[in-house]
Design a protein around this motif. Structure first.
Motif, PDB file in Angstrom:
ATOM      1  N   LEU A   1       0.832  -1.201   0.000  1.00  0.00           N
ATOM      2  CA  LEU A   1       0.000   0.000   0.000  1.00  0.00           C
ATOM      3  C   LEU A   1       0.872   1.259   0.000  1.00  0.00           C
TER       4      LEU A   1
ATOM      5  N   LEU B   1       1.903   1.802  -3.486  1.00  0.00           N
ATOM      6  CA  LEU B   1       0.803   2.348  -4.280  1.00  0.00           C
ATOM      7  C   LEU B   1       0.705   3.857  -4.094  1.00  0.00           C
ATOM      8  N   TRP B   2       0.769   4.306  -2.826  1.00  0.00           N
ATOM      9  CA  TRP B   2       0.585   5.735  -2.565  1.00  0.00           C
ATOM     10  C   TRP B   2       1.789   6.561  -2.968  1.00  0.00           C
TER      11      TRP B   2
ATOM     12  N   LYS C   1      -6.577   8.936   0.314  1.00  0.00           N
ATOM     13  CA  LYS C   1      -6.411   7.858   1.288  1.00  0.00           C
ATOM     14  C   LYS C   1      -7.555   7.810   2.291  1.00  0.00           C
TER      15      LYS C   1
ATOM     16  N   ILE D   1     -10.395   2.918  -5.809  1.00  0.00           N
ATOM     17  CA  ILE D   1      -9.190   2.756  -4.997  1.00  0.00           C
ATOM     18  C   ILE D   1      -9.266   1.450  -4.202  1.00  0.00           C
TER      19      ILE D   1
ATOM     20  N   ASN E   1      -8.616  -1.565  -6.345  1.00  0.00           N
ATOM     21  CA  ASN E   1      -7.218  -1.759  -6.734  1.00  0.00           C
ATOM     22  C   ASN E   1      -6.333  -2.143  -5.549  1.00  0.00           C
ATOM     23  N   GLU E   2      -6.651  -1.621  -4.389  1.00  0.00           N
ATOM     24  CA  GLU E   2      -5.895  -2.007  -3.188  1.00  0.00           C
ATOM     25  C   GLU E   2      -6.056  -3.507  -2.934  1.00  0.00           C
ATOM     26  N   LYS E   3      -7.262  -3.976  -3.158  1.00  0.00           N
ATOM     27  CA  LYS E   3      -7.554  -5.398  -2.949  1.00  0.00           C
ATOM     28  C   LYS E   3      -6.729  -6.269  -3.880  1.00  0.00           C
TER      29      LYS E   3
ATOM     30  N   PRO F   1       2.123  -2.236  -7.475  1.00  0.00           N
ATOM     31  CA  PRO F   1       1.735  -0.899  -7.016  1.00  0.00           C
ATOM     32  C   PRO F   1       1.623   0.091  -8.176  1.00  0.00           C
TER      33      PRO F   1
ATOM     34  N   ALA G   1      -1.601  -0.595 -10.065  1.00  0.00           N
ATOM     35  CA  ALA G   1      -2.750  -0.136  -9.268  1.00  0.00           C
ATOM     36  C   ALA G   1      -2.874   1.380  -9.359  1.00  0.00           C
TER      37      ALA G   1
END
Lengths: 368, 368
Positions: free
Chosen positions: A313, A316-317, B329, B340, B343-345, B354, B357
């Motif tokens: 995560l 990703l961010w 976030k 979001i 895609n996090e999943k 990442p 995503a």
């Protein structure tokens, strides 16, 4: 040099074609079987192919990144099929060790020695050396320091320096993905080296399972400054240069660090941070590092699994931040270009603050 | 302590009401005349009011920031009216000096001495000490080191430490706005102190007109490391601690730095970076710093004006990055929350990288 030894000849040829087509920007001519061959070559740990895929991952060219992501998709899928019968979370077949410390602590030679000792035990080892580049010149700061002469010659080793390209924090945007690549092609250990400069050392925790802090036999201010970092991020402390000449000061430093650790909140509940005296030069007590790492893995699998999720995560961010700013700043006529130009103008005229300008743009993007 | 001396009583009362209403979150009860009084108090350089407004600027509470921005709007407008008859760009009534250097170089005592000497010349001086906070604990790293005992007691001085709150780079997100505030309320000089840790020193260039690099009389590795930073960002180099004991090593360092400067590309064309030997302790040659700064200002007004514009844009984008990530976030059901989460999943399941995503989310925001 090694790439044609013992590999499937068709994969070798296909893989070459793949990278030739990428170079020629003929992306639509890349067939599925070429992708499959690249992944075959990766799984055979062909160092040339691994290097080339890492270059795609590190590329600022979006088309390159798209190819890398497609390679990852295939790799992920195969990896899952192979490991269908046992849960990945419980196994952690690849262990990721982050190694940081101030310049001059002797990290690189230590890593080379750790790598060699793991290879002698029959393991396959990848070393990623994060090379902080100057934000101004873009040039490398470490320069040639991370060559790892001996390790680089080993067939079972993959050594790769990565420039940070001005991304603050000492760990580059795509380090996590390169670690993931090394993991999925089957390395047993990934060693990630970073220089500890100020807060940047904290970033090492975003790509590794276990953080080793290398401390030189220093004293006074120097130790004070590094102690703070040690307490916050180390899972293991290594006092390097435990040679006759420094033996006494090493013991003093060990004592001080143990004292500091005793007073601070543990980073991981139930894990007492070991402090080891080692010497890369004399090859003394090098194996204690991997032994501690394995003990940590045995006892804290849940922590590691959770941490890996958080790291994804985090990645990703980091990408989102990077992409959003690049895109919004570009003048390529995207849907927010007008509102941005308007606010930039008012800002430069000193009618509003940067915060107010940013808030105005935000309310457009989120349709507040 | 000073706030009621020589100020308009109505403004004092109104200003108190303003901050009381903010504290009580009764934002809609804040009348326009209260805002005007706060700005009057700022323009009278009431240190309590300045401090409180800086607190609003630094606040993470959006409502606080909104009030700060409204105060700025009034301040900007008045400032322009006052200066209607001459072009601001040509005047630069306030000069911004960034002062950086490694811990132990004696920055703080030097800044105190510079500040006192400017005050003795009849100037009004603001000092912003950027205090890097630990990204993990949020605690201050410098601690009490930036008190500036003597300067703080002067009516014509405003001394303020600012925590960086984990924002990497050594300069906090809102430093530029605090500098702007100091400028618009009429300080003649703003001194911005930051510790030089790795790349972070480069950030000082985003808030100052003129960068002073303080170097202690060191040698070997230490000097090598700081030399790189010096060459890239300094507009003036100051070798501190030019006292009998260190006199010789100071001269050696000066020689080495002059050599390095000679070999590197100039930061500003036509400006030869001066290297001064000073002693905060003996108050020796302190005034050379301001003298060099004024010489720079006379000769490079165009560069400074251009730089200030770039700094404002830099501030805008720093805020944008911060706001975008915070907002995206947050789980407050904004319009991109679903894409979001989805895609996090997939990311956590290791189906995509990442980067992939982030790209997916981006194409939604920009409707590609």
């Amino acid at each position: 040099m090694f790439s044609t030894l013992g590999f499937n000849q068709e994969d070798v040829t296909n893989s070459h074609s793949f990278f030739r087509l990428v170079r020629q920007k003929k992306y639509h001519e890349i067939s599925d079987s070429l992708y499959q061959s690249v992944v075959n070559q990766l799984e055979s740990k062909d160092r040339v192919t691994i290097s080339r895929v890492v270059t795609l991952i590190e590329s600022l060219n979006l088309e390159h990144r798209r190819r890398a992501d497609k390679i990852f998709e295939i790799l992920f899928k195969r990896y899952k099929e192979k490991n269908l019968n046992h849960s990945l979370d419980q196994d952690l077949p690849t262990f990721r060790i982050g190694i940081c410390g101030a310049p001059g602590s002797g990290k690189s030679s230590l890593i080379e020695k750790i790598g060699m000792s793991l290879i002698n035990e029959g393991m396959k080892v990848a070393v990623l050396a994060i090379d902080p580049s100057s934000a101004k010149t873009g040039g490398s700061i470490l320069g040639d320091k991370t060559r790892m002469e001996y390790l680089s010659r080993e067939v079972n080793a993959f050594v790769r320096p990565s420039p940070t390209k001005g991304y603050l924090g000492g760990v580059s945007l795509n380090t996590n993905e390169i670690v993931t690549l090394c993991e999925h092609v089957g390395f047993d250990a990934v060693l990630i080296e970073t220089v500890g400069v100020g807060q940047s050392e904290i970033e090492i925790d975003t790509v590794s399972d276990f953080v080793v802090y290398v401390v030189p036999p220093a004293s006074g201010d120097e130790l004070q400054a590094s102690k703070k970092g040690v307490m916050e991020i180390a899972d293991c402390v290594v006092i390097n240069k435990f040679d006759s000449e420094y033996e006494k000061s090493c013991r003093v430093v060990k004592h001080q660090i143990l004292g500091g650790l005793h007073l601070s909140r543990p980073k991981v509940d139930g894990w007492r941070v070991p402090v080891e005296l080692v010497s890369a030069h004399r090859e003394y007590n090098i194996d204690s590092i991997w032994r501690n790492a394995m003990r940590f893995k045995e006892n804290h699998k849940d922590i590691i699994t959770q941490k890996r999720g958080e790291q994804l995560l985090h990645g990703l961010w980091a990408y989102m931040g990077d992409m959003l700013l690049k895109r919004l700043k570009s003048e390529s006529g995207h849907i927010y270009a007008d509102i941005i130009a308007q606010n930039e103008k008012r800002l430069i005229k000193q009618e509003i603050t940067p915060n107010a300008a940013a808030s105005n743009i935000m309310s457009h993007i989120f349709k507040d």
